[in-house]
Design a protein around this motif. Structure first.
Motif, PDB file in Angstrom:
ATOM      1  N   ALA A 114      -2.866  11.854  -8.910  1.00  0.00           N
ATOM      2  CA  ALA A 114      -3.998  11.668  -9.822  1.00  0.00           C
ATOM      3  C   ALA A 114      -3.756  10.506 -10.778  1.00  0.00           C
ATOM      4  O   ALA A 114      -4.674   9.730 -11.073  1.00  0.00           O
ATOM      5  CB  ALA A 114      -4.248  12.957 -10.602  1.00  0.00           C
ATOM      6  N   ALA A 115      -2.514  10.375 -11.266  1.00  0.00           N
ATOM      7  CA  ALA A 115      -2.195   9.285 -12.200  1.00  0.00           C
ATOM      8  C   ALA A 115      -2.337   7.925 -11.526  1.00  0.00           C
ATOM      9  O   ALA A 115      -2.857   6.968 -12.122  1.00  0.00           O
ATOM     10  CB  ALA A 115      -0.779   9.463 -12.744  1.00  0.00           C
ATOM     11  N   LEU A 249       6.699   6.195 -15.306  1.00  0.00           N
ATOM     12  CA  LEU A 249       6.543   4.764 -15.031  1.00  0.00           C
ATOM     13  C   LEU A 249       6.150   4.528 -13.577  1.00  0.00           C
ATOM     14  O   LEU A 249       6.106   3.392 -13.117  1.00  0.00           O
ATOM     15  CB  LEU A 249       7.844   4.020 -15.366  1.00  0.00           C
ATOM     16  N   VAL A 250       5.861   5.609 -12.848  1.00  0.00           N
ATOM     17  CA  VAL A 250       5.481   5.494 -11.440  1.00  0.00           C
ATOM     18  C   VAL A 250       4.217   4.643 -11.264  1.00  0.00           C
ATOM     19  O   VAL A 250       4.199   3.708 -10.462  1.00  0.00           O
ATOM     20  CB  VAL A 250       5.320   6.887 -10.796  1.00  0.00           C
ATOM     21  N   PRO A 251       3.130   4.917 -11.999  1.00  0.00           N
ATOM     22  CA  PRO A 251       1.947   4.071 -11.838  1.00  0.00           C
ATOM     23  C   PRO A 251       2.200   2.602 -12.223  1.00  0.00           C
ATOM     24  O   PRO A 251       1.662   1.697 -11.580  1.00  0.00           O
ATOM     25  CB  PRO A 251       0.920   4.721 -12.770  1.00  0.00           C
ATOM     26  N   THR A 252       3.018   2.385 -13.245  1.00  0.00           N
ATOM     27  CA  THR A 252       3.328   1.005 -13.639  1.00  0.00           C
ATOM     28  C   THR A 252       4.082   0.290 -12.526  1.00  0.00           C
ATOM     29  O   THR A 252       3.821  -0.893 -12.249  1.00  0.00           O
ATOM     30  CB  THR A 252       4.164   0.988 -14.933  1.00  0.00           C
ATOM     31  N   MET A 253       5.002   0.988 -11.886  1.00  0.00           N
ATOM     32  CA  MET A 253       5.726   0.390 -10.763  1.00  0.00           C
ATOM     33  C   MET A 253       4.761   0.012  -9.648  1.00  0.00           C
ATOM     34  O   MET A 253       4.889  -1.052  -9.021  1.00  0.00           O
ATOM     35  CB  MET A 253       6.782   1.370 -10.246  1.00  0.00           C
ATOM     36  N   ALA A 254       3.759   0.846  -9.413  1.00  0.00           N
ATOM     37  CA  ALA A 254       2.766   0.533  -8.382  1.00  0.00           C
ATOM     38  C   ALA A 254       1.969  -0.715  -8.746  1.00  0.00           C
ATOM     39  O   ALA A 254       1.660  -1.549  -7.884  1.00  0.00           O
ATOM     40  CB  ALA A 254       1.825   1.719  -8.187  1.00  0.00           C
ATOM     41  N   VAL A 255       1.643  -0.864 -10.033  1.00  0.00           N
ATOM     42  CA  VAL A 255       0.922  -2.064 -10.478  1.00  0.00           C
ATOM     43  C   VAL A 255       1.801  -3.300 -10.300  1.00  0.00           C
ATOM     44  O   VAL A 255       1.335  -4.361  -9.857  1.00  0.00           O
ATOM     45  CB  VAL A 255       0.462  -1.923 -11.939  1.00  0.00           C
ATOM     46  N   ILE A 256       3.091  -3.176 -10.612  1.00  0.00           N
ATOM     47  CA  ILE A 256       4.023  -4.293 -10.399  1.00  0.00           C
ATOM     48  C   ILE A 256       4.034  -4.700  -8.933  1.00  0.00           C
ATOM     49  O   ILE A 256       3.955  -5.893  -8.592  1.00  0.00           O
ATOM     50  CB  ILE A 256       5.450  -3.908 -10.859  1.00  0.00           C
ATOM     51  N   GLU A 257       4.144  -3.714  -8.049  1.00  0.00           N
ATOM     52  CA  GLU A 257       4.174  -4.006  -6.614  1.00  0.00           C
ATOM     53  C   GLU A 257       2.877  -4.697  -6.164  1.00  0.00           C
ATOM     54  O   GLU A 257       2.886  -5.576  -5.293  1.00  0.00           O
ATOM     55  CB  GLU A 257       4.378  -2.714  -5.817  1.00  0.00           C
ATOM     56  N   THR A 258       1.760  -4.303  -6.772  1.00  0.00           N
ATOM     57  CA  THR A 258       0.481  -4.926  -6.440  1.00  0.00           C
ATOM     58  C   THR A 258       0.464  -6.384  -6.897  1.00  0.00           C
ATOM     59  O   THR A 258      -0.031  -7.270  -6.181  1.00  0.00           O
ATOM     60  CB  THR A 258      -0.677  -4.151  -7.099  1.00  0.00           C
ATOM     61  N   VAL A 259       0.987  -6.638  -8.084  1.00  0.00           N
ATOM     62  CA  VAL A 259       1.084  -8.017  -8.583  1.00  0.00           C
ATOM     63  C   VAL A 259       1.971  -8.855  -7.666  1.00  0.00           C
ATOM     64  O   VAL A 259       1.640 -10.000  -7.331  1.00  0.00           O
ATOM     65  CB  VAL A 259       1.625  -8.034 -10.033  1.00  0.00           C
ATOM     66  N   VAL A 260       3.097  -8.285  -7.235  1.00  0.00           N
ATOM     67  CA  VAL A 260       4.004  -9.018  -6.331  1.00  0.00           C
ATOM     68  C   VAL A 260       3.292  -9.355  -5.023  1.00  0.00           C
ATOM     69  O   VAL A 260       3.415 -10.471  -4.507  1.00  0.00           O
ATOM     70  CB  VAL A 260       5.284  -8.192  -6.064  1.00  0.00           C
TER      71      VAL A 260
END
Length: 289
Positions: A114-115, A249-260
């Protein structure tokens, strides 16, 4: 799940407001959240509108009146300053509701899924695209910095950037090195900041410094927004909901991966060639077998 700040909601709906209500929104955003604790008369005077216009404005966001709006602001500020201890105590009080017959595995899957979904639903496409644009611009220097729990995220993104392009560094914690780096900051610099609730004062100060010098700031933060957001061109907010008292920080890590992923696409063959050369040099110098 956190629904984002009132400031976020106001920004998203500015285009749907009347011109007078839009002026109220801009007054509140210009000095957020302090302006929201002024009286209706003061807000109306600053926005050059009538008091009923201010009341109509807060009514559009579901509040029964200005005191109700201010109560919402106070609740938001309490969430912004929440510590692991206060979250632990809150979780303990609500333990019976959270547990039930639900297994830890099922609860983790439900909460984190959900997050992630809410984070992507609320992520502004323009901000994501602008982050990729800034970080892939070869004319810009990139500096990254994080906090107590997020320094490793800054390092993680920095390592990817270093493999893909030149001019990337992590801001040193040592005073002399940090000061030397700040001295050279200017218009071609981009600062990537990771700052989550219990925000660290130096992050807003760094963002303000670079903003004043004409540089750009990319901020990774939570739904309540770091104070550094006031000086950031790009704000990438992620949910922090977790089954434990600690922010996730799981969702933030996903956003980082998307930026990469966006950077790999934007840099194209240039990044591919750099990766190949890096691999060759690492093998030639014995860093890889």
């Amino acid at each position: 799940m956190a629904k984002g700040t009132l400031a976020d909601q106001i920004r998203q709906q500015l285009g749907e407001l009347s011109p007078a209500e839009r002026r109220v929104g801009r007054v509140l955003l210009a000095d957020y959240p302090a302006a929201g604790f002024e009286t209706v008369a003061v807000v109306a005077e600053r926005a050059r509108v009538s008091a009923p216009t201010v009341l109509r404005f807060v009514g559009r966001f579901g509040f029964r009146g200005f005191p109700d709006f201010q109560s919402g602001l106070r609740a938001e500020l309490e969430e912004r300053s929440a510590s692991p201890l206060s979250l632990y105590e809150a979780a303990d009080r609500g333990a019976s509701e959270l547990e039930g017959d639900e297994s830890l595995l099922h609860q983790g899957r439900r909460v984190f899924t959900a997050a992630l979904a809410q984070t992507y639903d609320e992520l502004p496409p323009h901000d994501l695209e602008r982050a990729v644009e800034l970080l892939s611009d070869p004319k810009r220097r990139i500096t990254l910095t994080g906090g107590r729990f997020t320094a490793h995220l800054a390092q993680y993104l920095a390592l990817h950037l270093m493999q893909l392009r030149d001019g990337v560094s992590v801001l040193s914690e040592r005073t002399v090195e940090r000061t030397a780096a700040l001295t050279s900051w200017g218009r071609r610099d981009v600062l990537v900041v990771f700052d989550f609730r219990r925000y660290e004062p130096d992050k807003a100060a760094l963002a303000e410094l670079l903003h004043e010098r004409g540089g750009r700031v990319v901020l990774f933060t939570d739904p309540w927004l770091s104070p550094a957001a006031a000086h950031s061109e790009v704000v990438l907010a992620a949910q922090v909901t977790t089954p434990s008292p600690y922010d996730s920080l799981v969702p933030t890590m996903a956003v980082i991966e998307t930026v990469v992923a966006g950077l790999v696409r934007a840099l194209g063959e240039e990044a591919h060639a750099r990766l190949k050369e890096g691999e060759r040099l690492a093998r030639a110098t014995g860093l890889l077998s």
